[in-house]
Design an enzyme around this catalytic site. Structure first.
Site, PDB file in Angstrom:
ATOM      1  CG  ASP A 161      -1.772   1.292   1.221  1.00  0.00           C
ATOM      2  OD1 ASP A 161      -2.604   1.443   0.298  1.00  0.00           O
ATOM      3  OD2 ASP A 161      -1.559   2.149   2.090  1.00  0.00           O
ATOM      4  NE  ARG A 168      -5.211   4.314  -5.028  1.00  0.00           N
ATOM      5  CZ  ARG A 168      -5.714   4.340  -3.789  1.00  0.00           C
ATOM      6  NH1 ARG A 168      -5.094   3.731  -2.803  1.00  0.00           N
ATOM      7  NH2 ARG A 168      -6.838   4.962  -3.549  1.00  0.00           N
ATOM      8  CB  SER A 183      -5.669   1.742   0.382  1.00  0.00           C
ATOM      9  OG  SER A 183      -4.919   2.655   1.124  1.00  0.00           O
TER      10      SER A 183
HETATM   11  N1  URA Z   1      -6.562   6.711   2.890  1.00  0.00           N
HETATM   12  C1  URA Z   1      -5.842   5.604   2.670  1.00  0.00           C
HETATM   13  O1  URA Z   1      -5.153   5.090   3.552  1.00  0.00           O
HETATM   14  N2  URA Z   1      -5.895   5.041   1.440  1.00  0.00           N
HETATM   15  C2  URA Z   1      -6.619   5.552   0.432  1.00  0.00           C
HETATM   16  O2  URA Z   1      -6.632   4.988  -0.638  1.00  0.00           O
HETATM   17  C3  URA Z   1      -7.365   6.729   0.680  1.00  0.00           C
HETATM   18  C4  URA Z   1      -7.320   7.277   1.925  1.00  0.00           C
END
Ligand code: URA
Length: 433
Positions: A161, A168, A183
């Site tokens: 992540d 992203r 995520s």
């Molecule tokens: N917070 C997160 O940890 N991940 C996301 O994709 C969006 C907000």
């Protein structure tokens, strides 16, 4: 298996198998799948989505892409909460000590802020001496001893992540329910608590712009938690104006202290007491939300929640005299009144716009490397529904720079004023469980 075939399959809106999702997560984490292929897959997911089964598998694979935390050496139920991010969101600083003062354990890993939303860690670090870099054994001991710790997330937790979110952020692929849900939930599940409460925000200052999409995100995350046997619930809350009155790090800490002293703004108090009551029910500490609310209100009145914040600050190396006497926090050099240029009623305080203005004053980061100026920010004097006359103060801007004329203009413009009389906005719209 080839990554290009997985991208094409999702581009053609077909369901990915566990093997394919696992191949992507493992390969991207270990570097054998390059950023450009991960970005292409993220974009295909943005356009075509994922079904419930695929989202569950993606979360599970991400969750196991690094270390997971085993909190079993901490006695009792461990609760956790997560907010999808907003402006003026100092909830963890109030809610954490509140639930811990009722005997429920909170072993919380938080994040830093980027862009218009502030992070809990930055707010905590505005208290002189506080550290959020605490190694595992000390973290566990602190939660066992005093019931609460709020620390930074370790690098080895969900590394997939960490890489994917950074990608992203710069490829226009943040706004996708499967990607946001996996995520958030992979990190929350890896953090090891017994229960999770999600505060899903919607409105101008949130990822989700309306109630329907917030509900869909909440439902998706609660389903993931259920699937993986973790008591997960969500509340849908308003972010069409900042939460509470203060935006900016030490200003928000002062507001959190005032709230624990029984003088909080009504929306923040309602959110913390309602969310706290759900967490107490999740932990089995009380049977009903009403019983939970009563206990939390009592612990505000008798100051045990405030004392819990002092204990946490001391345990994390901070100077608790600032909590006892918030006038000790360093003030910004310039405190400027921002006045209304018309008569009417406040319809909206655009949280994105005012959050960005606060960031430009120094309260947030535009890039990861930016250094925060803890004393800067904005304190609202009016909220949505307030009647204003031309010349009334809308808010105060706290700045260490003398010339902030263009920022002041942005602040005034974030207040949308209409002639129609309006009702105040509710803070919690729904509970999803
Ligand atoms: N917070 C997160 O940890 N991940 C996301 O994709 C969006 C907000």
């Amino acid at each position: 298996m080839r990554m290009v075939d997985i991208i094409i399959k999702k581009k053609e809106n077909k369901e990915l198998t566990r093997e394919e999702i696992s191949f992507f997560v493992k390969g991207f984490t270990n570097g054998s799948i390059p950023d450009y292929q991960a970005s292409a897959l993220a974009m295909a997911i943005c356009f075509n989505g994922m079904n419930k089964k695929e989202i569950g598998i993606l979360t599970d694979e991400m969750l196991h892409s690094g270390d997971t935390i085993d909190l079993s050496s901490i006695e009792g139920k461990k609760v956790d909460k997560h907010s999808t991010g907003g402006v003026g969101d100092k909830t963890s600083l109030v809610l954490g000590p509140l639930v811990a003062s009722c005997g429920v354990k909170l072993a919380k890993m938080s994040g830093r802020g980027l862009g218009h939303t502030g992070g809990t860690l930055d707010k905590l670090e505005s208290i002189p001496g506080v550290t959020i870099d605490i190694e595992k054994d000390r973290f566990f001991k602190q939660v066992n001893d005093i019931g609460i710790a709020i620390v930074g997330q370790t690098g080895s937790l969900v590394p997939c992540d960490k890489k994917l979110y950074a990608l992203r952020d710069v490829t226009g692929t943040v706004n996708s329910i499967p990607l946001i849900a996996s995520s958030i939930m992979s990190k929350k599940l890896a953090s090891g608590s017994d229960t999770i409460l999600l505060d899903v925000k919607f409105g101008s200052g949130a990822f989700m712009k309306d109630l329907d999409s917030a509900r869909e995100l909440a439902r998706t995350m609660v389903d993931i938690g259920d699937e993986l046997n973790r008591d997960t619930r969500a509340i849908l809350t308003d972010m069409n104006q900042p939460l509470g009155l203060a935006i900016g790090n030490s200003l928000e800490v002062i507001e959190a202290i005032n709230t624990l002293n029984g003088h909080g703004p009504s929306d923040l108090v309602e959110l913390c007491v309602s969310a706290g009551a759900i967490m107490l029910v999740q932990a089995g500490r009380v049977k009903t939300i009403e019983e939970g609310k009563e206990l939390l209100e009592e612990n505000i009145n008798n100051k045990s929640a405030l004392n819990k914040l002092c204990e946490m600050v001391e345990a994390q190396g901070g100077d608790a005299s600032y909590i006892k006497d918030p006038s000790k926090f360093e003030k910004a050099k310039y405190i400027i009144d921002v006045k209304s240029n018309k008569d009417g009623y406040i319809k909206e305080i655009n949280a994105l716009e005012i959050g960005e203005a606060a960031m430009k004053l120094g309260a947030g980061r535009a890039t990861k490397e930016d250094i925060i100026d803890f004393a800067t920010g904005i304190v609202l004097e009016k909220k949505v529904g307030s009647k204003v006359n031309k010349g009334d103060t809308l808010c105060k801007v706290y700045s260490n720079k003398e010339h902030v004329e263009s920022i002041l203009l942005e602040v005034v413009e974030s207040f949308k004023i209409t002639n129609e009389e309006l009702k105040t906005l509710p803070i919690i719209y729904e509970i999803v469980e």
